[in-house]
Design a protein around this motif. Structure first.
Motif, PDB file in Angstrom:
ATOM      1  N   VAL A 529     -37.806  -5.556  40.324  1.00 55.13           N
ATOM      2  CA  VAL A 529     -36.576  -4.847  40.022  1.00 55.13           C
ATOM      3  C   VAL A 529     -35.647  -5.874  39.393  1.00 55.13           C
ATOM      4  N   PHE A 530     -34.987  -5.496  38.309  1.00 52.55           N
ATOM      5  CA  PHE A 530     -34.450  -6.504  37.402  1.00 52.55           C
ATOM      6  C   PHE A 530     -32.934  -6.498  37.362  1.00 52.55           C
ATOM      7  N   GLU A 531     -32.399  -7.700  37.088  1.00 54.89           N
ATOM      8  CA  GLU A 531     -30.956  -7.912  36.993  1.00 54.89           C
ATOM      9  C   GLU A 531     -30.654  -8.499  35.623  1.00 54.89           C
ATOM     10  N   GLY A 532     -30.790  -7.693  34.576  1.00 52.48           N
ATOM     11  CA  GLY A 532     -30.678  -8.218  33.219  1.00 52.48           C
ATOM     12  C   GLY A 532     -29.304  -8.732  32.860  1.00 52.48           C
ATOM     13  N   GLY A 533     -28.245  -8.175  33.482  1.00 56.87           N
ATOM     14  CA  GLY A 533     -26.904  -8.617  33.142  1.00 56.87           C
ATOM     15  C   GLY A 533     -26.293  -7.746  32.073  1.00 56.87           C
ATOM     16  N   PHE A 534     -25.880  -8.355  30.989  1.00 51.77           N
ATOM     17  CA  PHE A 534     -25.119  -7.719  29.903  1.00 51.77           C
ATOM     18  C   PHE A 534     -25.802  -6.437  29.407  1.00 51.77           C
ATOM     19  N   LEU A 535     -26.939  -6.564  28.802  1.00 53.42           N
ATOM     20  CA  LEU A 535     -27.785  -5.449  28.379  1.00 53.42           C
ATOM     21  C   LEU A 535     -27.074  -4.422  27.522  1.00 53.42           C
ATOM     22  N   GLY A 536     -25.998  -4.811  26.845  1.00 51.54           N
ATOM     23  CA  GLY A 536     -25.336  -3.887  25.946  1.00 51.54           C
ATOM     24  C   GLY A 536     -24.557  -2.781  26.627  1.00 51.54           C
ATOM     25  N   MET A 537     -24.520  -2.773  27.943  1.00 57.02           N
ATOM     26  CA  MET A 537     -23.863  -1.702  28.679  1.00 57.02           C
ATOM     27  C   MET A 537     -22.542  -2.172  29.277  1.00 57.02           C
ATOM     28  N   ASP A 538     -21.867  -3.088  28.597  1.00 58.91           N
ATOM     29  CA  ASP A 538     -20.721  -3.757  29.197  1.00 58.91           C
ATOM     30  C   ASP A 538     -19.572  -2.820  29.526  1.00 58.91           C
ATOM     31  N   ASN A 539     -19.329  -1.794  28.733  1.00 61.10           N
ATOM     32  CA  ASN A 539     -18.139  -0.982  28.959  1.00 61.10           C
ATOM     33  C   ASN A 539     -18.418   0.322  29.689  1.00 61.10           C
ATOM     34  N   ILE A 540     -19.598   0.483  30.280  1.00 60.49           N
ATOM     35  CA  ILE A 540     -19.847   1.692  31.059  1.00 60.49           C
ATOM     36  C   ILE A 540     -20.210   1.335  32.487  1.00 60.49           C
ATOM     37  N   SER A 541     -19.820   0.149  32.891  1.00 63.25           N
ATOM     38  CA  SER A 541     -20.103  -0.313  34.247  1.00 63.25           C
ATOM     39  C   SER A 541     -18.797  -0.483  34.999  1.00 63.25           C
ATOM     40  N   VAL A 542     -18.903  -0.563  36.309  1.00 58.80           N
ATOM     41  CA  VAL A 542     -17.727  -0.854  37.142  1.00 58.80           C
ATOM     42  C   VAL A 542     -17.566  -2.347  37.338  1.00 58.80           C
ATOM     43  N   TYR A 543     -18.468  -3.118  36.724  1.00 57.35           N
ATOM     44  CA  TYR A 543     -18.523  -4.554  37.001  1.00 57.35           C
ATOM     45  C   TYR A 543     -19.056  -5.253  35.764  1.00 57.35           C
ATOM     46  N   ASP A 544     -18.510  -6.411  35.451  1.00 56.71           N
ATOM     47  CA  ASP A 544     -19.022  -7.221  34.349  1.00 56.71           C
ATOM     48  C   ASP A 544     -20.331  -7.856  34.797  1.00 56.71           C
ATOM     49  N   ARG A 545     -21.429  -7.268  34.374  1.00 55.24           N
ATOM     50  CA  ARG A 545     -22.727  -7.650  34.926  1.00 55.24           C
ATOM     51  C   ARG A 545     -23.258  -8.969  34.367  1.00 55.24           C
ATOM     52  N   SER A 546     -22.523  -9.577  33.438  1.00 56.62           N
ATOM     53  CA  SER A 546     -22.877 -10.929  33.016  1.00 56.62           C
ATOM     54  C   SER A 546     -22.371 -11.979  33.995  1.00 56.62           C
ATOM     55  N   GLU A 547     -21.434 -11.563  34.872  1.00 60.87           N
ATOM     56  CA  GLU A 547     -20.860 -12.483  35.840  1.00 60.87           C
ATOM     57  C   GLU A 547     -21.676 -12.456  37.136  1.00 60.87           C
ATOM     58  N   PRO A 548     -21.792 -13.602  37.823  1.00 61.63           N
ATOM     59  CA  PRO A 548     -22.544 -13.619  39.083  1.00 61.63           C
ATOM     60  C   PRO A 548     -21.800 -12.874  40.188  1.00 61.63           C
ATOM     61  N   LEU A 549     -22.571 -12.292  41.099  1.00 59.60           N
ATOM     62  CA  LEU A 549     -21.974 -11.669  42.282  1.00 59.60           C
ATOM     63  C   LEU A 549     -21.654 -12.748  43.313  1.00 59.60           C
ATOM     64  N   ASP A 550     -21.014 -12.324  44.397  1.00 59.68           N
ATOM     65  CA  ASP A 550     -20.764 -13.252  45.498  1.00 59.68           C
ATOM     66  C   ASP A 550     -22.097 -13.799  46.009  1.00 59.68           C
ATOM     67  N   PRO A 551     -22.097 -15.002  46.558  1.00 58.60           N
ATOM     68  CA  PRO A 551     -23.352 -15.608  47.037  1.00 58.60           C
ATOM     69  C   PRO A 551     -24.098 -14.694  47.996  1.00 58.60           C
ATOM     70  N   GLY A 552     -25.392 -14.538  47.744  1.00 60.73           N
ATOM     71  CA  GLY A 552     -26.240 -13.743  48.615  1.00 60.73           C
ATOM     72  C   GLY A 552     -26.367 -12.290  48.213  1.00 60.73           C
ATOM     73  N   TYR A 553     -25.509 -11.821  47.328  1.00 58.58           N
ATOM     74  CA  TYR A 553     -25.552 -10.434  46.884  1.00 58.58           C
ATOM     75  C   TYR A 553     -26.372 -10.339  45.596  1.00 58.58           C
ATOM     76  N   THR A 554     -27.074  -9.244  45.427  1.00 58.96           N
ATOM     77  CA  THR A 554     -27.823  -9.008  44.188  1.00 58.96           C
ATOM     78  C   THR A 554     -27.552  -7.605  43.696  1.00 58.96           C
ATOM     79  N   LEU A 555     -27.597  -7.453  42.361  1.00 58.20           N
ATOM     80  CA  LEU A 555     -27.403  -6.153  41.723  1.00 58.20           C
ATOM     81  C   LEU A 555     -28.735  -5.719  41.136  1.00 58.20           C
ATOM     82  N   LYS A 556     -29.232  -4.596  41.577  1.00 56.52           N
ATOM     83  CA  LYS A 556     -30.489  -4.047  41.081  1.00 56.52           C
ATOM     84  C   LYS A 556     -30.157  -2.985  40.036  1.00 56.52           C
ATOM     85  N   GLN A 557     -30.494  -3.274  38.800  1.00 57.95           N
ATOM     86  CA  GLN A 557     -30.035  -2.445  37.693  1.00 57.95           C
ATOM     87  C   GLN A 557     -31.069  -1.404  37.305  1.00 57.95           C
TER      88      GLN A 557
END
Length: 896
Positions: A529-557
């Protein structure tokens, strides 16, 4: 004059066979070279400020050149472009003006009106139009007014400034017609659209790209110098280049001939002495500032301009004629009328054969979309290693660990299809894959070359990553290169009766490296399960997915994982295509499909956090946040993120599975779409009446849950395509506190983004977005191919009427194409109601292919000339008439 209807296709064939280099000259001159990463040698990476528009007329570029309506050879040794002066501007107009990325309410915004009217893929015929105000160009007003506007205001454009009021402007058209690959006939037509006589200075320019300033002493420097004019010419010059050879430029009308050097004016910019008396901005100083000593009286240099002073009555036109030729011509203009008439007629024949029975507006959409694709071919030059070293200047220490420092191997010196020659004058990896789809309609060989280019060792990172774009090669774009490769391969098979298996082999080997990079670096837990980050979807997210999450947290996209499932399936199909000729590739098909199954298993929630990305209650895919202790939070957003898993869909016919015993055994092992006792995907062994198999992440039962939401006008389905965010989010929705993300908010905004969350020009990715819409059309069509007419669903947009998937795909494709067609009131949705494009005879046939489109009105937004992936409009128009397969291809290349 006999016109051969297949003349253009014969030129392309001659190029392919190496008989005639028709692509030697093309529209490779960028609209903007300033404000780019390549030209940025600042310590802190401030590219826009380091080299701005004000400096561009006086400062020699390091990497490539720019100009108005220009052309160059494919290595950009020699450039030809247009310069203009209305007698009132403070600046000689040699290039387009626009806002930088840090100015105004929408940065990276060209503030000009120009159009790519026509083009053939061999560049035998090119037509460009520039609209130039007769009043002073409002540089200051455009900058100041945009600076005053907030994100909630529309950008202030040139057309809003009153510059074209009462038609007080010039239409300046540039036409190129090739008599041969290295003999170009040029006409520049100036038309006074105003109400009174007016004067225009028109300066066609020829110059060498400055490479000598960055080389060791003793290198041979090219030179332009005057020569005797032959019969029929008023003047002539010769361009001598050690690599390109000699070229001759002839002018038919008398002109003031100006010579200077393409060298930086250090005195003006930095107050230090110049290396010589003649510098890049000499023609500006000669005309605007009346500094006649700025040009070289010896009539030689590395930059040339022929100044024509035209005084033209209202409603009248005057023409300037030139010829650029490698061979000296004793009578350069003797055949010019014939060359122009023949190339124009051949271009008409080429496009008429491409789409013979279409409505007039659809022919216009197709032709201008493809013209934009051709005009956005650009020479791209960037040697990262040299750039990091500073190019004979000591680089700032920050550069050693700054932008692109881990891409030293990247050495670009090629013609590449760009998203937009002004706003995005650099390649973008996932844009380029989409560009190859419309390009394959007209020049499948160039499309193949573009697919392979970024997989070349000079681009592809040794670790397998495809470079994203020059602002950050290490950013992550969706893995769509395999999609582009398959589309091009299939287009060639239709056109020539067989596909190029050698091309597929070369591409597959490199794509496997890229696939491995994704698995190793974008699957942090190894659970598919992947955490690509930016992926061209920058303005339809609630979060800037190019930025790291808090330590220990992961975003499954859901989108990253969906893209990877699609990638794995496409590698599977590529390997199966090759295995028809070379059975050894069956192993790769097995490995790729096994990877797809592992991804599908994770999406279904059978590994890792144990929670599926599929929300069965809502019938939609959603992102997940996983806490350090394993607790999971679903992000309840309805956007493209949840639709993209649909793209992981391929229909495989019996031909590909014949004699593939091991692969067939793998399919049977997962009969029913089962993996370790759980259903995870569509059943791979069931067949339709044609004996075809469906390999798909989404099962028909899941698909029928998603479709009503997608085709609901109160959710995704706008009058002009599928919105990026569901309209159910029109009222700002607070999702509450999501651990690792903080307070999360989502809102549907039908126009340009109001959020500054993502920095810079955050208005990217508007509500209706052509590339993902196109892939959705393709996915629905594939499902229809497999499921047939009997599979229907209730369409909310048709009051619940049951429709089949073919109808759904056609309805979506037509809504996208309707952006560029006149509606019931005769207005084209892509333009505002009060736009001159709606009724003015000098504007109404001119189309622009914007970056994205308003979710309610269809109005074009973002980059105005991003024909790149919006050029997919050509494919959408063609499918209405003949399902993307022109009859002439069937006739010329019968299937074998």
């Amino acid at each position: 004059m006999a016109i051969q209807p297949d003349a253009e296709r014969q030129r392309l064939e001659n190029q392919r066979q190496g008989r005639e280099p028709w692509r030697l000259w093309g529209p490779y001159l960028s609209e903007r070279a300033w404000g780019t990463v390549r030209e940025d040698y600042s310590p802190d990476g401030t590219a826009w400020e380091y080299f701005d528009h004000e400096q561009s007329r006086s400062r020699a570029y390091r990497w490539n050149e720019d100009g108005l309506g220009g052309i160059s050879d494919e290595a950009q040794h020699l450039c030809f472009g247009l310069a203009l002066w209305n007698g009132k501007d403070a600046i000689l107009k040699e290039r387009a003006f626009g806002l930088t990325g840090n100015q105004g309410n929408r940065g990276e915004d060209v503030k000009e009106c120009y159009f790519y009217v026509d083009a053939t893929p061999s560049h035998s015929w090119l037509h460009y139009l520039y609209k130039y105000p007769q009043s002073p160009f409002p540089y200051t007003r455009l900058t100041e007014e945009n600076a005053r506007r907030s994100r909630k205001d529309p950008p202030f454009e040139l057309i809003d400034s009153g510059a074209f009021t009462d038609r007080c402007y010039w239409d300046v058209e540039v036409f190129y017609a090739k008599a041969s690959p290295d003999e170009l006939h040029i006409r520049i037509l100036a038309s006074n659209r105003g109400q009174a006589e007016a004067t225009l200075w028109l300066l066609p320019q020829l110059w060498f790209r400055n490479y000598w300033s960055w080389l060791e002493k003793g290198e041979v420097k090219p030179v332009l110098h005057a020569t005797a004019a032959p019969e029929g010419a008023a003047w002539a010059l010769m361009a001598e280049h050690p690599a390109l050879g000699n070229y001759n430029l002839y002018g038919r009308q008398q002109a003031v001939l100006l010579y200077t050097e393409n060298e930086t004016n250090n005195s003006r910019l930095w107050g230090v002495p110049n290396a010589g008396p003649y510098v890049k901005d000499a023609f500006h100083r000669y005309l605007v500032d009346s500094e006649h000593e700025a040009v070289n009286p010896a009539r030689q240099g590395t930059k040339f301009g022929a100044a024509h002073k035209l005084t033209i009555e209202a409603g009248e036109s005057q023409m300037i004629e030139l010829v650029l030729s490698a061979a000296p011509l004793p009578q350069p203009f003797a055949c010019q009328d014939q060359v122009f008439a023949q190339r124009r007629a051949e271009a008409d024949a080429f496009f008429r054969t491409l789409l013979p029975e279409a409505a007039v507006q659809d022919k216009r959409i197709l032709r201008q979309a493809l013209a934009g694709m051709i005009w956005n071919k650009q020479f791209f030059h960037y040697d990262v290693s040299d750039w990091l070293k500073g190019d004979q200047a000591t680089p700032p220490p920050s550069r050693r660990h700054g932008r692109n420092h881990n891409w030293r191997h990247l050495k670009a010196n090629h013609v590449i299809s760009m998203p937009d020659a002004w706003e995005y004058p650099w390649f973008a990896a996932w844009d380029l894959a989409f560009h190859c789809v419309p390009l394959a309609l007209i020049d499948v060989d160039f499309a193949k070359e573009q697919v392979e280019l970024l997989l070349n060792e000079n681009y592809l990172h040794p670790n397998g990553q495809i470079p994203a774009y020059e602002w950050a090669f290490s950013d992550v774009n969706p893995p769509v290169h395999a999609m582009g490769a398959l589309k091009v391969f299939r287009a060639e098979r239709v056109q020539r009766g067989r596909g190029d298996i050698g091309f597929l082999k070369r591409v597959l080997h490199k794509l496997l490296l890229n696939h491995t990079w994704w698995i190793n670096l974008k699957d942090a837990t190894g659970m598919n399960v992947f955490e690509g980050g930016f992926l061209g979807m920058d303005n339809i997210s609630v979060y800037d997915r190019s930025e790291p999450l808090d330590p220990g947290y992961t975003l499954k996209q859901a989108d990253a994982t969906g893209w990877m499932a699609m990638f794995s399936l496409q590698l599977t199909v590529i390997a199966l295509e090759i295995a028809v000729d070379d059975p050894a590739y069956e192993n790769i098909a097995i490995q790729s499909y096994s990877q797809f199954l592992a991804i599908a298993n994770t999406i279904a929630g059978h590994t890792g956090a144990g929670v599926s990305l599929w929300d069965n209650v809502d019938g939609f895919f959603k992102d997940l946040v996983v806490e350090p202790d394993g607790r999971v939070h679903r992000i309840d957003v309805f956007s493209w993120v949840g639709i993209i898993p649909l793209f992981a869909c391929e229909v495989v016919d019996a031909r590909l599975l014949a004699n593939r015993k091991r692969f067939n055994a793998l399919l049977w092992e997962h009969k029913g779409g089962m993996f370790d006792g759980s259903a995870i995907c569509a059943c791979p062994v069931d067949t339709n009446e044609r004996g075809e198999h469906l390999l798909s992440l989404v099962t028909p039962s899941m698909f029928v849950k998603m479709l009503p939401r997608i085709f609901d006008e109160e959710e995704f389905f706008s009058p002009y395509g599928v919105r990026s965010v569901s309209k159910r989010h029109a009222i700002e929705r607070h999702l509450g506190h999501i651990p690792g993300l903080g307070e999360a908010v989502i809102r549907y905004v039908p126009g340009e983004s109001e959020s500054g969350l993502f920095g810079g020009n955050s208005n990217w990715r508007g509500p209706v977005w052509m590339p993902t819409n196109y892939l959705l059309v393709q996915a629905v069509e594939k499902m229809h191919r497999y499921l047939g007419d009997a599979f229907t669903f209730p369409a909310p947009c048709l009051n619940g009427y049951e429709i089949n998937l073919k109808y759904a795909a056609n309805m979506l494709a037509d809504r996208l194409a309707d952006i560029f067609r006149p509606d019931e009131s005769g207005l084209i949705p892509a333009f505002p109601e009060n736009s001159p494009h709606q009724a003015d005879p000098h504007w109404r046939d001119l189309l622009l292919f914007h970056e994205f489109f308003h979710g309610e009105t269809g109005q074009g937004l973002g980059a105005a000339h991003q024909t790149g992936w919006t050029g997919l409009a050509a494919n959408l128009v063609m499918r209405r008439y003949r399902a993307d397969i022109p009859d002439f291809w069937r006739q010329q290349y019968p299937k074998g």
